[in-house]
Design an enzyme around this catalytic site. Structure first.
Site, PDB file in Angstrom:
ATOM      1  N   THR A 240       2.354  -9.749   0.064  1.00 59.23           N
ATOM      2  CA  THR A 240       2.606 -10.164  -1.314  1.00 59.23           C
ATOM      3  C   THR A 240       1.340  -9.945  -2.136  1.00 59.23           C
ATOM      4  OG1 THR A 240       4.301 -11.784  -0.739  1.00 59.23           O
ATOM      5  CG2 THR A 240       3.105 -12.147  -2.800  1.00 59.23           C
ATOM      6  N   GLU A 244       0.736  -7.526  -5.361  1.00 56.48           N
ATOM      7  CA  GLU A 244       0.315  -8.090  -6.644  1.00 56.48           C
ATOM      8  C   GLU A 244      -1.042  -7.557  -7.094  1.00 56.48           C
ATOM      9  OE1 GLU A 244       2.261  -9.723  -8.540  1.00 56.48           O
ATOM     10  OE2 GLU A 244       3.870  -9.988  -7.090  1.00 56.48           O
ATOM     11  N   HIS A 247      -0.642  -4.527  -9.042  1.00 56.94           N
ATOM     12  CA  HIS A 247      -0.425  -4.804 -10.463  1.00 56.94           C
ATOM     13  C   HIS A 247      -1.736  -5.129 -11.171  1.00 56.94           C
ATOM     14  CE1 HIS A 247       3.840  -4.579 -10.215  1.00 56.94           C
ATOM     15  NE2 HIS A 247       4.039  -5.716  -9.560  1.00 56.94           N
ATOM     16  N   VAL A 277       2.518   7.707 -12.115  1.00 61.40           N
ATOM     17  CA  VAL A 277       1.866   8.289 -10.946  1.00 61.40           C
ATOM     18  C   VAL A 277       2.585   9.577 -10.587  1.00 61.40           C
ATOM     19  CG1 VAL A 277       1.331   7.959  -8.504  1.00 61.40           C
ATOM     20  CG2 VAL A 277       1.068   6.050 -10.090  1.00 61.40           C
ATOM     21  N   THR A 280       4.541   9.937  -6.568  1.00 60.58           N
ATOM     22  CA  THR A 280       5.615   9.072  -6.075  1.00 60.58           C
ATOM     23  C   THR A 280       6.945   9.603  -6.592  1.00 60.58           C
ATOM     24  OG1 THR A 280       5.299   7.586  -7.961  1.00 60.58           O
ATOM     25  CG2 THR A 280       4.149   7.033  -5.926  1.00 60.58           C
TER      26      THR A 280
END
Length: 680
Positions: A240, A244, A247, A277, A280
């Site tokens: 997690t 995060e 971000h 990006v 991806t």
């Protein structure tokens, strides 16, 4: 999945809502996008800031990612981020919400493994995407100094009455949480009993700020049950925080945050968004659980499909495996353009004794300014000294080889000077010296210009001392030195033409009677040494080469050993090909006369020595006083490496008296071998 330039947060008009019915598992992955959208709604200026940040990132790409060698994509320097963890717990210190130090350290370890591409499960990335899995060179450490200049463990614990928090409230004393430490110097984590998006809508895993959010909102909030290694069947690996922190460094969810949350993927609605990006694949929807590769959707309908194993999707922790090279490029651009204060922070440096002002230059990222420096072992790799071929060293602190330009502009050397004191400013003059790179160097020669071999000058001072100006306690400054290095042709008599030089920064005052350079640097925090070379293309196809000089600057004949090593926590040259050493004819003959001694080596028919593994040595090399000889190191890269994307690996050459041991260390050189392979 990158579209033509669109401002960063154009996705907010279609905000994702992570509700129970959309999730396959009991927990709810991320509310970063929702929180950001809510902030913009109350303060539209945040959108203006987001657009400005995106323009800065595009400018950074244009300047540093368009080189043929893809400079910004293959980095050798490490970026260390100081972290403070605020634990908001209920009832008593024994309450489960008061997570242990061990859990917090597990989380820091997980972040370092994932961001450095050292996670044990990296081998599970499908072959179609494995070449894109990248090492960000970003690391995390719990801070050692608080904002008041007191020692700290980096963990703050506060008993609170609230049993749940929306992310905003966790970040302020006035709303029952805990105020952030200076977000320009610390990456703040808040661990709460339960994370909510609104009253009654709780159970979310995490929420990070974005770089355009208000400065006092910077950081990441998570529910206590999702920190570090847990028993949760889906979110048990601490990823997690990995998601995060993506971000935090400006990564968008990999599907571009344009999902309309219907049960089906609709190309017309969900394939126009972007995560900004390039590498991806275009993805229509978030993914959950542990998908089976290949996985296709309405935006990418053919194999290999979408990159669901990215840390920026919503899959379970065991299915999250990688950041792509493009995602890493974006994080690095964000750091240098919006969050560079984290890189010069004093938060990892314990306060100096008595909090007195003390200017110093770090030997390594681990150096905290103590004398002697017992935190480090390799004193020749200071990241507080770096060369740039143009005067762009505050925006890009990646070290380059200097370039000889007889009539062109200077190279520039940058030195970061830190004050590990607290409240009082200090100033001093800073000297910068160069020496022809060698694994055997002393002090003060050749740095002060006292040695010339033939017509070749072996060292000297660069310009005149530069005043640091007043450096406030707990702050730093970057000094710039213009430099025109000597002509490489001056050193052709040594048997190799190489333009590599090493550097020594010295803050006044200093004193020493030592001729041992390593001890001089170790025992003086106002002295730092840089001997890093970036290998260049070799004569042999598919190879890279570096050159170092063996030298004896002592006033008597000595026998030396050479040791070849891989730095800790770095990729090994031996993992990606073969390594060969070519001694000068005179040294090779001498070595043969002395018995051809060494460990983990294999002599080749042409006189080249192949190194078979880490910790190889070449022993019993005799050098007379002021004898200087070239040694070429060739890296012949394997097909395995050629199939990877942009990549870097590391190699150290160390010179010792008589035998390889810490007590007989003379000097060393680190080699960065950068492979600028094309991305798939």
């Amino acid at each position: 999945m990158r579209r033509p330039f669109i401002f960063l947060f154009a996705f907010i008009a279609i905000v994702v809502s992570c509700r129970d019915k959309e999730l396959k598992n009991s927990a709810k992955r991320c509310i970063a996008a929702e929180n950001h959208a809510a902030l913009i709604k109350t303060n539209p200026k945040i959108q203006v800031t987001a657009d400005s940040i995106e323009r800065n990132i595009e400018a950074y790409y244009k300047r540093f990612n368009t080189h043929e060698d893809g400079e910004a994509s293959v980095r050798g320097g490490r970026l260390i981020i100081p972290v403070v963890v605020h634990v908001l717990f209920n009832n008593s210190v024994t309450d489960p919400t008061n997570v242990s130090d061990a859990r917090i350290n597990e989380q820091i370890d997980r972040l370092n493994l994932d961001f450095r591409r050292m996670n044990a499960d990296i081998g599970s990335v499908p072959g179609a995407f494995s070449a894109l899995a990248a090492d960000s060179r970003i690391e995390f450490q719990l801070c050692r100094r608080d904002p008041s200049c007191n020692p700290t463990t980096g963990i703050v614990r506060k008993m609170v009455t609230a049993t749940s928090f929306v992310a905003h409230n966790a970040k302020f004393n006035t709303t029952g949480g805990d105020d952030a430490w200076d977000t320009r110097k610390y990456l703040n984590i808040w661990v709460v009993p339960d994370l909510c998006i609104s009253v009654g809508d709780c159970g979310y895993l995490g929420a990070s700020s974005f770089p355009s959010d208000p400065l006092n909102e910077y950081g990441f909030v998570t529910g206590f049950q999702f920190l570090g290694n847990t028993t949760d069947p889906h979110y048990n690996l601490g990823r997690t925080a990995t998601h995060e922190f993506g971000h935090f460094f400006n990564l968008i969810h990999i599907w571009g945050d344009d999902q309309d949350m219907s049960s089906a993927c609709h190309a017309s609605a969900e394939c126009s968004g972007t995560d900004h990006v390039d590498d991806t694949p275009n993805q229509g929807q978030m993914n959950f659980g542990t998908p089976t590769f290949p996985l296709t959707d309405c935006c990418t309908g053919t194999s290999p499909g979408v990159m669901f194993m990215s840390y920026m999707d919503y899959v379970d922790d065991p299915a999250m495996l990688m950041f792509s090279q493009g995602q890493v490029d974006r994080m690095i651009a964000t750091l240098y353009t919006t969050q560079a204060g984290l890189l010069s922070s004093d938060a990892l440096i314990p306060p100096a004794a008595g909090s007195t002002p003390d200017l110093f230059v770090k030997d390594t990222p681990e150096d905290v300014g103590n004398e002697p420096n017992n935190e480090s072992t390799d004193f020749y790799v200071s990241e507080d000294i770096w060369v740039r071929n143009n005067n762009d060293g505050t925006m890009n602190q990646e070290h380059q080889n200097p370039i000889y330009r007889p009539a062109g502009p200077s190279n520039y050397v940058y030195v970061r000077v830190r004050n590990r004191g607290c409240a009082t400013a200090a100033s001093a003059n800073v000297h910068l010296y160069w020496a022809k790179a060698s694994s055997g160097l002393g002090w003060p020669n050749p740095w002060t210009g006292g040695i010339t071999v033939g017509t070749a000058i072996m060292g000297g001072e660069i310009g005149t001392p530069v005043a640091s100006g007043a450096v406030a306690g707990g702050s730093s400054t970057i000094l710039e030195f213009a430099w025109n290095p000597p002509n490489p042709a001056d050193y052709a008599a040594f048997g190799a033409d190489n333009a590599h030089f090493c550097l020594l920064a010295i803050i006044e005052p200093y004193s020493t009677t030592m001729t041992d350079l390593g001890q001089f640097v170790k025992n003086n925090n106002n002295v730092a040494w840089k001997n890093v070379e970036v290998a260049t293309s070799g004569m042999r196809a598919g190879s890279r080469e570096a050159t170092t000089l063996l030298a004896n600057y002592n006033k008597e004949k000595n026998k030396f050993s050479l040791g070849f090593f891989v730095p800790k926590r770095e990729e090994s040259a031996f993992s990606y090909g073969d390594v060969y050493v070519k001694l000068s004819p005179l040294v090779y003959k001498n070595w043969k006369v002395n018995g051809s001694k060494g460990n983990n080596i294999q002599e080749q028919q042409d006189g080249t020595i192949r190194l078979l593994n880490v910790d190889a040595t070449i022993d019993n090399i005799s050098l007379k006083y002021r004898q200087i000889e070239a040694m070429k190191i060739t890296f012949v890269e394997s097909e395995k490496l050629k199939k990877l994307g942009p990549h870097i690996y590391f190699f150290d050459v160390k010179q010792f008296y008589d035998k390889v041991s810490p007590e007989t260390f003379v000097g060393a050189q680190r080699i960065w071998v950068k492979s600028f392979n094309k991305r798939i």
